[in-house]
Structure formats: structure tokens, C-alpha cells
Design a protein around this motif. Structure first.
Motif, mmCIF file in Angstrom:
data_model
loop_
_atom_site.group_PDB
_atom_site.id
_atom_site.type_symbol
_atom_site.label_atom_id
_atom_site.label_comp_id
_atom_site.label_asym_id
_atom_site.label_seq_id
_atom_site.Cartn_x
_atom_site.Cartn_y
_atom_site.Cartn_z
ATOM 1 N N TYR A 194 0.812 -1.216 0.000
ATOM 2 C CA TYR A 194 0.000 0.000 0.000
ATOM 3 C C TYR A 194 0.843 1.263 0.000
ATOM 4 O O TYR A 194 0.327 2.362 0.152
ATOM 5 N N GLY A 195 2.155 1.084 -0.177
ATOM 6 C CA GLY A 195 3.039 2.237 -0.307
ATOM 7 C C GLY A 195 3.502 2.839 1.004
ATOM 8 O O GLY A 195 4.174 3.865 1.005
ATOM 9 N N GLY A 196 3.176 2.197 2.113
ATOM 10 C CA GLY A 196 3.538 2.765 3.388
ATOM 11 C C GLY A 196 5.008 2.636 3.740
ATOM 12 O O GLY A 196 5.525 3.397 4.573
ATOM 13 N N SER A 197 5.683 1.699 3.125
ATOM 14 C CA SER A 197 7.108 1.488 3.384
ATOM 15 C C SER A 197 7.878 1.484 2.072
ATOM 16 O O SER A 197 7.473 0.836 1.110
ATOM 17 N N THR A 198 8.962 2.219 2.075
ATOM 18 C CA THR A 198 9.846 2.228 0.912
ATOM 19 C C THR A 198 11.286 2.059 1.385
ATOM 20 O O THR A 198 11.635 2.461 2.506
ATOM 21 N N TYR A 199 12.105 1.471 0.530
ATOM 22 C CA TYR A 199 13.518 1.269 0.830
ATOM 23 C C TYR A 199 14.323 1.584 -0.415
ATOM 24 O O TYR A 199 13.857 1.399 -1.530
ATOM 25 N N TYR A 200 15.524 2.077 -0.176
ATOM 26 C CA TYR A 200 16.380 2.495 -1.288
ATOM 27 C C TYR A 200 17.808 1.998 -1.091
ATOM 28 O O TYR A 200 18.299 1.916 0.027
ATOM 29 N N ALA A 201 18.444 1.726 -2.205
ATOM 30 C CA ALA A 201 19.882 1.496 -2.163
ATOM 31 C C ALA A 201 20.570 2.806 -1.793
ATOM 32 O O ALA A 201 20.105 3.892 -2.150
ATOM 33 N N ASP A 202 21.674 2.699 -1.097
ATOM 34 C CA ASP A 202 22.394 3.909 -0.674
ATOM 35 C C ASP A 202 22.785 4.769 -1.877
ATOM 36 O O ASP A 202 22.809 6.003 -1.783
ATOM 37 N N SER A 203 23.060 4.132 -2.988
ATOM 38 C CA SER A 203 23.544 4.858 -4.165
ATOM 39 C C SER A 203 22.488 5.759 -4.797
ATOM 40 O O SER A 203 22.823 6.672 -5.564
ATOM 41 N N VAL A 204 21.211 5.526 -4.471
ATOM 42 C CA VAL A 204 20.147 6.333 -5.082
ATOM 43 C C VAL A 204 19.345 7.123 -4.052
ATOM 44 O O VAL A 204 18.483 7.930 -4.427
ATOM 45 N N LEU A 245 4.711 -11.785 -3.774
ATOM 46 C CA LEU A 245 3.547 -11.947 -2.906
ATOM 47 C C LEU A 245 4.030 -12.012 -1.478
ATOM 48 O O LEU A 245 4.273 -13.080 -0.949
ATOM 49 N N GLY A 246 4.226 -10.896 -0.871
ATOM 50 C CA GLY A 246 4.722 -10.858 0.487
ATOM 51 C C GLY A 246 5.280 -9.492 0.773
ATOM 52 O O GLY A 246 5.033 -8.531 0.051
ATOM 53 N N LEU A 247 6.066 -9.405 1.815
ATOM 54 C CA LEU A 247 6.659 -8.134 2.193
ATOM 55 C C LEU A 247 7.684 -7.692 1.158
ATOM 56 O O LEU A 247 8.293 -8.515 0.475
ATOM 57 N N GLU A 248 7.882 -6.390 1.068
ATOM 58 C CA GLU A 248 8.891 -5.885 0.147
ATOM 59 C C GLU A 248 10.270 -6.383 0.587
ATOM 60 O O GLU A 248 10.503 -6.700 1.745
ATOM 61 N N SER A 249 11.179 -6.443 -0.375
ATOM 62 C CA SER A 249 12.496 -6.998 -0.118
ATOM 63 C C SER A 249 13.516 -6.365 -1.039
ATOM 64 O O SER A 249 13.189 -5.912 -2.137
ATOM 65 N N SER A 250 14.761 -6.352 -0.594
ATOM 66 C CA SER A 250 15.866 -5.888 -1.436
ATOM 67 C C SER A 250 16.583 -7.058 -2.102
ATOM 68 O O SER A 250 17.536 -6.852 -2.849
ATOM 69 N N ASP A 251 16.132 -8.271 -1.833
ATOM 70 C CA ASP A 251 16.757 -9.480 -2.360
ATOM 71 C C ASP A 251 16.046 -9.904 -3.647
ATOM 72 O O ASP A 251 14.884 -10.309 -3.605
ATOM 73 N N GLN A 252 16.748 -9.827 -4.750
ATOM 74 C CA GLN A 252 16.119 -10.137 -6.036
ATOM 75 C C GLN A 252 15.613 -11.574 -6.093
ATOM 76 O O GLN A 252 14.660 -11.871 -6.825
ATOM 77 N N TYR A 253 16.212 -12.472 -5.335
ATOM 78 C CA TYR A 253 15.824 -13.878 -5.384
ATOM 79 C C TYR A 253 14.502 -14.139 -4.655
ATOM 80 O O TYR A 253 13.948 -15.232 -4.732
ATOM 81 N N GLU A 254 14.009 -13.135 -3.967
ATOM 82 C CA GLU A 254 12.712 -13.269 -3.303
ATOM 83 C C GLU A 254 11.563 -12.782 -4.169
ATOM 84 O O GLU A 254 10.413 -12.857 -3.753
ATOM 85 N N TYR A 255 11.877 -12.286 -5.352
ATOM 86 C CA TYR A 255 10.835 -11.804 -6.246
ATOM 87 C C TYR A 255 10.411 -12.901 -7.221
ATOM 88 O O TYR A 255 11.242 -13.644 -7.749
ATOM 89 N N ASP A 256 9.108 -12.967 -7.431
ATOM 90 C CA ASP A 256 8.530 -14.053 -8.220
ATOM 91 C C ASP A 256 8.317 -13.689 -9.684
ATOM 92 O O ASP A 256 8.296 -14.568 -10.551
ATOM 93 N N TYR A 257 8.125 -12.416 -9.947
ATOM 94 C CA TYR A 257 7.750 -11.987 -11.295
ATOM 95 C C TYR A 257 8.613 -10.799 -11.704
ATOM 96 O O TYR A 257 8.904 -9.925 -10.882
ATOM 97 N N TRP A 258 8.959 -10.772 -12.993
ATOM 98 C CA TRP A 258 9.861 -9.738 -13.506
ATOM 99 C C TRP A 258 9.327 -9.145 -14.803
ATOM 100 O O TRP A 258 8.771 -9.861 -15.647
ATOM 101 N N GLY A 259 9.539 -7.843 -14.954
ATOM 102 C CA GLY A 259 9.260 -7.197 -16.215
ATOM 103 C C GLY A 259 10.425 -7.385 -17.183
ATOM 104 O O GLY A 259 11.457 -7.965 -16.830
ATOM 105 N N GLN A 260 10.276 -6.850 -18.379
ATOM 106 C CA GLN A 260 11.257 -7.096 -19.428
ATOM 107 C C GLN A 260 12.454 -6.149 -19.366
ATOM 108 O O GLN A 260 13.456 -6.394 -20.035
#
Length: 122
Positions: free
Chosen positions: A53-63, A99-114
Motif C-alpha cells: 500500500y506504499g507505506g514502506s519504501t527502501y532504497y539502495a544507498d547509491s540512489v 507476494l509478500g513483504l517488500e524486499s531488497s533481495d532479487q531472489y525473493e521476487y517471483d515476477y519480472w518485467g522485461q
């Protein structure tokens, strides 16, 4: 879940771009979203993530302080506003969903855009 990223392009250093990622196939508020990028010859890295719902956001230090992630659940779309762009931001940018909490770990993501290419010239 199908993801379609758009908005990449060529921009001069110091400029701005806004990436969009439209989702379909699932109620958008069921999924957390992330942005990753892969520069030429490098591994894919985390950029930003946002909760369902947009209540939490996280960023890499570089951005941090330059990029802003947001979402519009009514439009099933997540955005990445990129300001003060630097040549080192040049990469293919990918949106991802899980489907779950946001994460910075790419291996926890199920679906990817092109992916959409962002090129920042000096």
C-alpha cells in the motif's frame, strides 16, 4: 503477474526520468514491488522497493535522496522517479513483484518485467 516497464531513454547527467511499471493478472495491492538495475558487465542490483500500500519504501544507498518509488494501486502501476541522474545510473532497469513483504533481495521476487534501458550521458 505480468509486468510491463516503460519510460527509459537517453538523458544528460543531472536530468530526470520517470519509469513506470504496469502490472496485470493479480490484484495489485496483493503484491510488493521492487526496482532493480543491471549495468553492462555487472550483476543486477537492488534500487528501491515499496510495500503493498506504499507505506514502506527502501532504497539502495547509491540512489537515496535522488530516486523516489511510488505506486498507484488504482492504476496497478509502480513508478520510479529518478532525479539528478549520473552516468553511473546507466543500466537496464527492471521492475519485479512478490507476494509478500517488500524486499531488497532479487531472489525473493517471483515476477519480472522485461526491463527498460536508461542511458545517462556525461
Amino acid at each position: 503477474v505480468q509486468l510491463q516497464a516503460s519510460g527509459g531513454g537517453l538523458v544528460q547527467a543531472g536530468g530526470s526520468l520517470r519509469l513506470s511499471c504496469a502490472a496485470s493478472g493479480r490484484t495489485f495491492s496483493d503484491i510488493s514491488m521492487g526496482w532493480f538495475r543491471q549495468a553492462p558487465g555487472k550483476e543486477r542490483d537492488f534500487v528501491a522497493s515499496i510495500s503493498r500500500y506504499g507505506g514502506s519504501t527502501y532504497y539502495a544507498d547509491s540512489v537515496k535522496g535522488r530516486f523516489t518509488v511510488s505506486r498507484d494501486n488504482a492504476k496497478s502501476t509502480v513508478y520510479l522517479q529518478m532525479n539528478s541522474l549520473k552516468p553511473e545510473d546507466t543500466a537496464v532497469y527492471y521492475c519485479a513483484a512478490r507476494l509478500g513483504l517488500e524486499s531488497s533481495d532479487q531472489y525473493e521476487y517471483d515476477y519480472w518485467g522485461q526491463g527498460t534501458l536508461v542511458t545517462v550521458s556525461s
